[in-house]
Structure formats: structure tokens, C-alpha cells
Scaffold this motif. Structure first.
Motif, PDB file in Angstrom:
ATOM      1  N   LYS A 114       0.842  -1.198   0.000  1.00  0.00           N
ATOM      2  CA  LYS A 114       0.000   0.000   0.000  1.00  0.00           C
ATOM      3  C   LYS A 114       0.877   1.248   0.000  1.00  0.00           C
ATOM      4  O   LYS A 114       1.971   1.272   0.580  1.00  0.00           O
ATOM      5  CB  LYS A 114      -0.975  -0.008   1.174  1.00  0.00           C
ATOM      6  CG  LYS A 114      -0.405   0.216   2.550  1.00  0.00           C
ATOM      7  CD  LYS A 114      -1.557   0.235   3.566  1.00  0.00           C
ATOM      8  CE  LYS A 114      -1.083   0.674   4.932  1.00  0.00           C
ATOM      9  NZ  LYS A 114      -2.202   0.774   5.892  1.00  0.00           N
ATOM     10  N   ALA A 120      -3.504   3.249  -0.305  1.00  0.00           N
ATOM     11  CA  ALA A 120      -3.430   2.798   1.093  1.00  0.00           C
ATOM     12  C   ALA A 120      -4.798   2.785   1.765  1.00  0.00           C
ATOM     13  O   ALA A 120      -5.150   1.834   2.472  1.00  0.00           O
ATOM     14  CB  ALA A 120      -2.473   3.687   1.875  1.00  0.00           C
ATOM     15  N   VAL A 123      -6.814  -0.125   0.417  1.00  0.00           N
ATOM     16  CA  VAL A 123      -6.323  -1.414   0.920  1.00  0.00           C
ATOM     17  C   VAL A 123      -6.886  -1.671   2.314  1.00  0.00           C
ATOM     18  O   VAL A 123      -7.373  -2.769   2.609  1.00  0.00           O
ATOM     19  CB  VAL A 123      -4.782  -1.457   0.948  1.00  0.00           C
ATOM     20  CG1 VAL A 123      -4.286  -2.662   1.757  1.00  0.00           C
ATOM     21  CG2 VAL A 123      -4.225  -1.526  -0.471  1.00  0.00           C
TER      22      VAL A 123
END
Length: 216
Positions: A114, A120, A123
Motif C-alpha cells: 500500500k 493505502a 487497501v
């Protein structure tokens, strides 16, 4: 459903190759995004968002993807979502060239990547949504039995319902049966022997999830 449509034009000798592709073969494989876009543009009523996903789902946040090495700021939300789902599916699916990894291994890899390969925030959202033991995960209980996750609950992601297929000697049960691990934990406490000890890779002990689900 459409992001990999271009693979229908990839030669089977490449698509089905059991070992690593050569540089030339990889170049052909990577053309599936371009081919897919052409197919979708020639297909009536395909939303532009779907075409974007087909074209860009192998691009990565850090610009190391293909075909155009785009960075995350140039990738729409749907593309960033599909790239995560596609990577997870590729890692956990059993194929002729990939034995498949456990869901925990795949999620660890997504987490490691990520902010590099993947968004990120997305994820983290994906991991929360999928849970620790997604449907189809092969698990082993503390007592050694092996089963496959068939349903999960938002209220208790660590204790899904499981169809038990092998006994503690790793032999098939005479009749597979369903175990609600949340219920047995509530009734017997956290140390109960049927609690889940670990996730296994598909194919461990000869248990293949695809053999226990109906395909449509």
C-alpha cells in the motif's frame, strides 16, 4: 467482469504457460489491456468507467505499472478499487500456473504494497470488508480438522461458518458437515478445540475450495 476481456486474444501457449514468461511473452500478455479497450469501445453501451478500468487496472500508485506508467493521481477511484481486487484474486486463485496463496498471505502482500502499488486507504477498506477469513478460505482448527469458510458475519469476522471436510487425521469425513465457529465459541469458550488455528493455502492436504462450490 470486463477488465481482463483482452485476454481472449492472448495466445493460449502464453496464457496457459505453467512457468515464467519470457520478456517477449510478457510484452504480448501486457497488450491485453490495449486489446480489451478496443473490444469494449466496439461494444454498444459500455460505460466509460468500465473502459478506463480495462485500460488502467495494471497501473500502480508509484507509476511502476503498465501500459503507461501512470501514477495514482491519474487513476480514477474505480480503477484503484479493481486493481486491488484483481491482485487479491490473482494471488488466492488456484490455476494451472499458480497453486494459490492463503487469504492472509494475500492481504499481507497488499498491506505491504500500500502507498506503493495500491491506494493505502482502499487497501485498509478492502481488508476490513473481506475480513480475516473470507469465503473460500481453507482453515485448520486447533484440533487438526480442516474445512472451508462458507459464510462470515460482520459482527464476528474471526469466527465464520465452515464446512468441515477432513478430520484431525487429515482423512475425509464420511459426510461433510457445517460448523458455526462463532456459536461453538460462545457455548464453549475461546479455548474450544474447534476454534480456527490458521488459514491454509488452497490445495493443502488436498483440499481445493473450487471442488466444494457450484460454478454457474
Amino acid at each position: 467482469l470486463m477488465h481482463d476481456i483482452g485476454k481472449i486474444k492472448v495466445p493460449k501457449r502464453i496464457l496457459m504457460k505453467p512457468n515464467s514468461l519470457t520478456e517477449a511473452e510478457m510484452a504480448i500478455m501486457q497488450k491485453h489491456t490495449e486489446v480489451g479497450v478496443k473490444i469494449l469501445k466496439q461494444t454498444p453501451n459500455v460505460p466509460v468507467e468500465v473502459i478506463n478500468v480495462c485500460e488502467k487496472h495494471h497501473e500502480r500508485m508509484d507509476g511502476r505499472g503498465y501500459p503507461n506508467q501512470l501514477t495514482g493521481d491519474r487513476l480514477d477511484l474505480m480503477t484503484r478499487i479493481v486493481s486491488i481486487a484483481d491482485a487479491y484474486d490473482a494471488m488466492t486463485s488456484e490455476t494451472h500456473y499458480n497453486p494459490g496463496f492463503s487469504s492472509s498471505h494475500a492481504m499481507s502482500e497488499l498491506y505491504r504494497q500500500k502507498n506503493k502499488a495500491y491506494d493505502a486507504e482502499l487497501v485498509d477498506a478492502f481488508i476490513r470488508a473481506i475480513g480475516v477469513f473470507p469465503v473460500g478460505t481453507v482453515i485448520e482448527t486447533h484440533s487438526g480438522e480442516v474445512g472451508i469458510v462458507i459464510s462470515t458475519s460482520d459482527d464476528n469476522r474471526l469466527n465464520p461458518s465452515v464446512i468441515m471436510v477432513l478430520n484431525n487425521k487429515k482423512k475425509p469425513f464420511e459426510k461433510a458437515h457445517i460448523l458455526n465457529t462463532a456459536k461453538v465459541m460462545a457455548e464453549n469458550g475461546e479455548d474450544f478445540r474447534f476454534n480456527i488455528r490458521r488459514a491454509l493455502n488452497p490445495g493443502n492436504y488436498g483440499v481445493h475450495p473450487k471442488n466444494h462450490f457450484i460454478s454457474y
